[in-house]
Every structure is written in structure tokens, then in C-alpha cells.
Design an enzyme around this catalytic site. Structure first.
Site, PDB file in Angstrom:
ATOM      1  N   LYS A  33       0.856  -1.198   0.000  1.00  0.00           N
ATOM      2  CA  LYS A  33       0.000   0.000   0.000  1.00  0.00           C
ATOM      3  C   LYS A  33       0.886   1.240   0.000  1.00  0.00           C
ATOM      4  O   LYS A  33       1.743   1.409   0.866  1.00  0.00           O
ATOM      5  CB  LYS A  33      -0.926   0.050   1.206  1.00  0.00           C
ATOM      6  N   ASP A  61      -3.559   4.167  -2.354  1.00  0.00           N
ATOM      7  CA  ASP A  61      -4.591   4.664  -1.430  1.00  0.00           C
ATOM      8  C   ASP A  61      -4.617   6.185  -1.456  1.00  0.00           C
ATOM      9  O   ASP A  61      -4.040   6.836  -0.594  1.00  0.00           O
ATOM     10  CB  ASP A  61      -4.254   4.133  -0.031  1.00  0.00           C
ATOM     11  N   LYS A  63      -7.540   8.064  -1.614  1.00  0.00           N
ATOM     12  CA  LYS A  63      -8.780   8.573  -0.995  1.00  0.00           C
ATOM     13  C   LYS A  63      -9.350   9.775  -1.755  1.00  0.00           C
ATOM     14  O   LYS A  63      -9.491  10.878  -1.234  1.00  0.00           O
ATOM     15  CB  LYS A  63      -8.546   8.927   0.477  1.00  0.00           C
ATOM     16  N   ASP A  66     -13.853  14.350  -5.070  1.00  0.00           N
ATOM     17  CA  ASP A  66     -13.972  15.559  -5.899  1.00  0.00           C
ATOM     18  C   ASP A  66     -15.201  15.374  -6.774  1.00  0.00           C
ATOM     19  O   ASP A  66     -15.942  14.390  -6.595  1.00  0.00           O
ATOM     20  CB  ASP A  66     -12.681  15.729  -6.729  1.00  0.00           C
ATOM     21  N   ILE A  67     -15.428  16.273  -7.705  1.00  0.00           N
ATOM     22  CA  ILE A  67     -16.585  16.080  -8.575  1.00  0.00           C
ATOM     23  C   ILE A  67     -16.353  14.833  -9.444  1.00  0.00           C
ATOM     24  O   ILE A  67     -15.204  14.427  -9.674  1.00  0.00           O
ATOM     25  CB  ILE A  67     -16.848  17.326  -9.460  1.00  0.00           C
ATOM     26  N   PRO A  68     -17.443  14.187  -9.877  1.00  0.00           N
ATOM     27  CA  PRO A  68     -17.294  12.915 -10.596  1.00  0.00           C
ATOM     28  C   PRO A  68     -16.326  12.982 -11.774  1.00  0.00           C
ATOM     29  O   PRO A  68     -15.503  12.078 -11.964  1.00  0.00           O
ATOM     30  CB  PRO A  68     -18.729  12.619 -11.060  1.00  0.00           C
ATOM     31  N   THR A  70     -13.735  14.848 -12.273  1.00  0.00           N
ATOM     32  CA  THR A  70     -12.337  14.929 -11.841  1.00  0.00           C
ATOM     33  C   THR A  70     -11.867  13.600 -11.257  1.00  0.00           C
ATOM     34  O   THR A  70     -10.737  13.153 -11.529  1.00  0.00           O
ATOM     35  CB  THR A  70     -12.182  16.070 -10.807  1.00  0.00           C
ATOM     36  N   THR A 117     -11.471   6.778  10.407  1.00  0.00           N
ATOM     37  CA  THR A 117     -11.453   6.274  11.788  1.00  0.00           C
ATOM     38  C   THR A 117     -10.975   7.347  12.769  1.00  0.00           C
ATOM     39  O   THR A 117     -11.099   7.177  13.974  1.00  0.00           O
ATOM     40  CB  THR A 117     -10.555   5.035  11.910  1.00  0.00           C
ATOM     41  N   ARG A 178      -3.218  -4.601  14.866  1.00  0.00           N
ATOM     42  CA  ARG A 178      -2.066  -4.718  15.767  1.00  0.00           C
ATOM     43  C   ARG A 178      -1.913  -6.164  16.216  1.00  0.00           C
ATOM     44  O   ARG A 178      -2.848  -6.721  16.810  1.00  0.00           O
ATOM     45  CB  ARG A 178      -2.247  -3.838  17.018  1.00  0.00           C
ATOM     46  N   GLN A 187      -5.846  -0.041  22.799  1.00  0.00           N
ATOM     47  CA  GLN A 187      -6.764   0.864  22.115  1.00  0.00           C
ATOM     48  C   GLN A 187      -8.030   0.117  21.704  1.00  0.00           C
ATOM     49  O   GLN A 187      -8.021  -1.091  21.529  1.00  0.00           O
ATOM     50  CB  GLN A 187      -6.097   1.480  20.884  1.00  0.00           C
ATOM     51  N   ARG A 208       3.101   0.187  10.538  1.00  0.00           N
ATOM     52  CA  ARG A 208       4.176   0.267  11.541  1.00  0.00           C
ATOM     53  C   ARG A 208       4.472  -1.018  12.298  1.00  0.00           C
ATOM     54  O   ARG A 208       5.649  -1.246  12.627  1.00  0.00           O
ATOM     55  CB  ARG A 208       3.873   1.430  12.493  1.00  0.00           C
TER      56      ARG A 208
HETATM   57  O1  C5P Z   1      -1.082   2.085  11.937  1.00  0.00           O
HETATM   58  P1  C5P Z   1      -0.430   1.471  10.721  1.00  0.00           P
HETATM   59  O2  C5P Z   1       0.985   1.963  10.509  1.00  0.00           O
HETATM   60  O3  C5P Z   1      -0.519  -0.021  10.675  1.00  0.00           O
HETATM   61  O4  C5P Z   1      -1.306   2.029   9.528  1.00  0.00           O
HETATM   62  C1  C5P Z   1      -1.192   1.499   8.252  1.00  0.00           C
HETATM   63  C2  C5P Z   1      -1.996   2.291   7.278  1.00  0.00           C
HETATM   64  O5  C5P Z   1      -3.362   2.210   7.586  1.00  0.00           O
HETATM   65  C3  C5P Z   1      -1.624   3.751   7.211  1.00  0.00           C
HETATM   66  O6  C5P Z   1      -1.295   3.990   5.854  1.00  0.00           O
HETATM   67  C4  C5P Z   1      -2.833   4.511   7.624  1.00  0.00           C
HETATM   68  O7  C5P Z   1      -3.109   5.569   6.735  1.00  0.00           O
HETATM   69  C5  C5P Z   1      -3.939   3.493   7.557  1.00  0.00           C
HETATM   70  N1  C5P Z   1      -4.823   3.561   8.725  1.00  0.00           N
HETATM   71  C6  C5P Z   1      -6.136   3.879   8.557  1.00  0.00           C
HETATM   72  N2  C5P Z   1      -6.993   3.888   9.624  1.00  0.00           N
HETATM   73  C7  C5P Z   1      -6.556   3.577  10.848  1.00  0.00           C
HETATM   74  C8  C5P Z   1      -5.222   3.241  11.045  1.00  0.00           C
HETATM   75  C9  C5P Z   1      -4.373   3.237   9.948  1.00  0.00           C
HETATM   76  O8  C5P Z   1      -6.549   4.137   7.422  1.00  0.00           O
HETATM   77  N3  C5P Z   1      -7.403   3.554  11.866  1.00  0.00           N
END
Ligand code: C5P
Length: 230
Positions: A33, A61, A63, A66-68, A70, A117, A178, A187, A208
Site C-alpha cells: 500500500k 490509497d 482517498k 472531488d466532482i465525478p 475529476t 477512523t 495490531r 486501544q 508500523r
Molecule cells: O497504523 P499502521 O501503521 O498499521 O497504519 C497502516 C496504514 O493504515 C496507514 O497507511 C494509515 O493511513 C492506515 N490507517 C487507517 N486507519 C486507521 C489506522 C491506519 O486508514 N485507523
């Protein structure tokens, strides 16, 4: 797409760092990703440089919202990068999502992000949104499904609810994963890899816990071992 559900998020601005990680991980992960942080710094050329020599699926990714017209242009614009998956915001509306699906023409799967989120209950009223987070996520998921998208990005917190709500047809791609024992275990909106798969996830976005681990290869191996029970 192969059977390995792990999309490793390479969240860096540095092409060399991303390449070095991918070189180490490519035999162990299911896909890569790359998101806004990487793309705004390095553009399509940077994506090509990271993915060169790898036949792993790319989740680009971006995300889009915008308008359709574009969004359709942006989806066509990324066709040269051949992403297996890409994202739009469901809140962009039905016409926008349909335009993205049409522009992808089956070459890439379009995933809709329901609610970020990072937003919680307290954020909805100022946005003019009534009801609870779960209500709004379901509403956006229904709209996305009716608009013909291939799947949804959803939080670990919502995957079981959405799988039950939308049925088996849409892909559910889940970040916020995690491994047990990792930092962040306390969390609320996280699941372990096996919990997410059991709840109905098709793909896990993991950043991470792999990329910041002292030994990323070992970290992925441990996740794969934990998934063997699925
Ligand atoms: O937290 P981590 O490093 O595993 O996140 C991996 C990817 O997931 C990141 O690119 C982040 O943008 C996305 N992410 C998300 N929503 C979350 C946590 C992470 O979209 N709640």
C-alpha cells in the site's frame, strides 16, 4: 490476487526506504500500500520506482473526493500504474463513486472509505450528520454498494458489523491492525490479524507493526504464523 491477506503500508516519503523494505518483504507479503504521504512526495514515477521488479499487487490509497468528472480523470490517470486497489470517499456521493468505477473499467478495484477512523461520535453533529457512527457507516456502506464499488475500507471496529450487513460480495480491507502484544493493544479500535480475518476482512493493511519493527521480516513471519489458525 494471491492468498496472502497482508498489504504492507509503506508510509514514507523516501523512495529508497520504501524500496529497501519491499526488497526485504516481497516474498512474505500479499501486496503493497502506497498512500498520500508517498504519492505527494514522489508522484507516479516514485510508485514505479518502488514497484519495479515486483509483481505484488499495488494498493494506491489516494482517498479521492472531488466532482465525478475529476475523480474519473484521476482514476484514468493512475491506470498506467495498474493499481489492483484504489480508494475514494463514499461521502463524495453515488455519482462520484459510479464515475470512479466506470473509469476503472475493471482494471482496478474501487474501494470506498466510509468514515475516517479519526472521526468519532462528537465529530458528527458539527458535520450535520445525525445518528451514531455505526448508523452513518452503514448508510455510507449501502450507498457505496449501490454505486457498484468493489469493496470498503473499514476500521477493525466495524468489520464484523459490515460483513454481516453487506453480505459476502464486497471486499473488506481493514487497517488499524495490531498483532497481539504490540504497542496499541489497549486501544479500542484495533484487532489482531487473526481477529480481523475471523470477523470477515479480506485484506489487512499493516504498516508500523511491520515497518517500524526491529526486524520487519520476523514481524511478518510472526503475523503469518498467527494467521495459520484461520
Ligand atoms: O497504523 P499502521 O501503521 O498499521 O497504519 C497502516 C496504514 O493504515 C496507514 O497507511 C494509515 O493511513 C492506515 N490507517 C487507517 N486507519 C486507521 C489506522 C491506519 O486508514 N485507523
Amino acid at each position: 490476487m494471491n492468498g496472502n491477506p497482508i498489504f504492507c503500508a509503506l508510509d514514507t516519503k523516501d523512495v529508497q526506504v520504501a524500496r529497501a523494505l519491499l526488497t526485504r518483504l516481497k516474498g512474505l507479503i500479499g501486496g503493497v500500500k502506497l498512500g498520500l504521504e508517498f504519492f505527494t512526495a514522489n508522484g507516479p514515477d516514485g510508485v514505479c520506482r518502488v514497484m519495479a521488479g515486483s509483481d505484488l499487487p499495488l494498493f494506491l490509497d489516494l482517498k479521492l473526493h472531488d466532482i465525478p468528472n475529476t475523480v474519473a480523470g484521476a482514476v484514468r490517470g493512475m491506470a498506467a500504474l495498474a493499481p489492483a486497489l484504489t480508494t475514494v470517499h463514499a461521502s463524495g456521493g453515488a455519482a462520484m463513486m459510479k464515475a470512479a468505477v466506470e473509469a476503472a473499467a475493471g482494471r482496478s478495484k474501487i474501494l470506498a472509505v466510509t468514515l475516517l477512523t479519526s472521526l468519532g461520535e462528537a465529530d458528527l453533529p458539527p458535520l450535520g450528520v445525525s445518528g451514531h457512527v455505526g448508523d452513518h457507516v452503514r448508510r455510507l456502506a449501502d450507498l457505496a454498494q449501490d454505486s457498484g464499488v468493489d469493496g470498503l475500507v473499514c476500521s477493525a471496529h466495524e468489520v464484523a458489523m459490515l460483513r454481516a450487513h453487506i453480505g459476502p460480495d464486497l471486499l473488506l480491507v481493514v487497517p488499524g491492525i495490531r498483532p497481539r502484544g504490540a504497542v496499541g493493544d489497549d486501544q479500542l479500535r484495533i484487532l489482531s490479524p487473526i481477529e480481523a480475518i475471523m470477523a470477515g476482512a479480506d485484506h489487512l493493511v499493516i504498516g508500523r507493526p511491520i515497518t517500524a519493527a526491529p526486524d520487519p521480516v520476523q514481524a511478518v513471519r510472526e503475523i503469518l504464523t498467527s494467521l495459520e489458525a484461520a
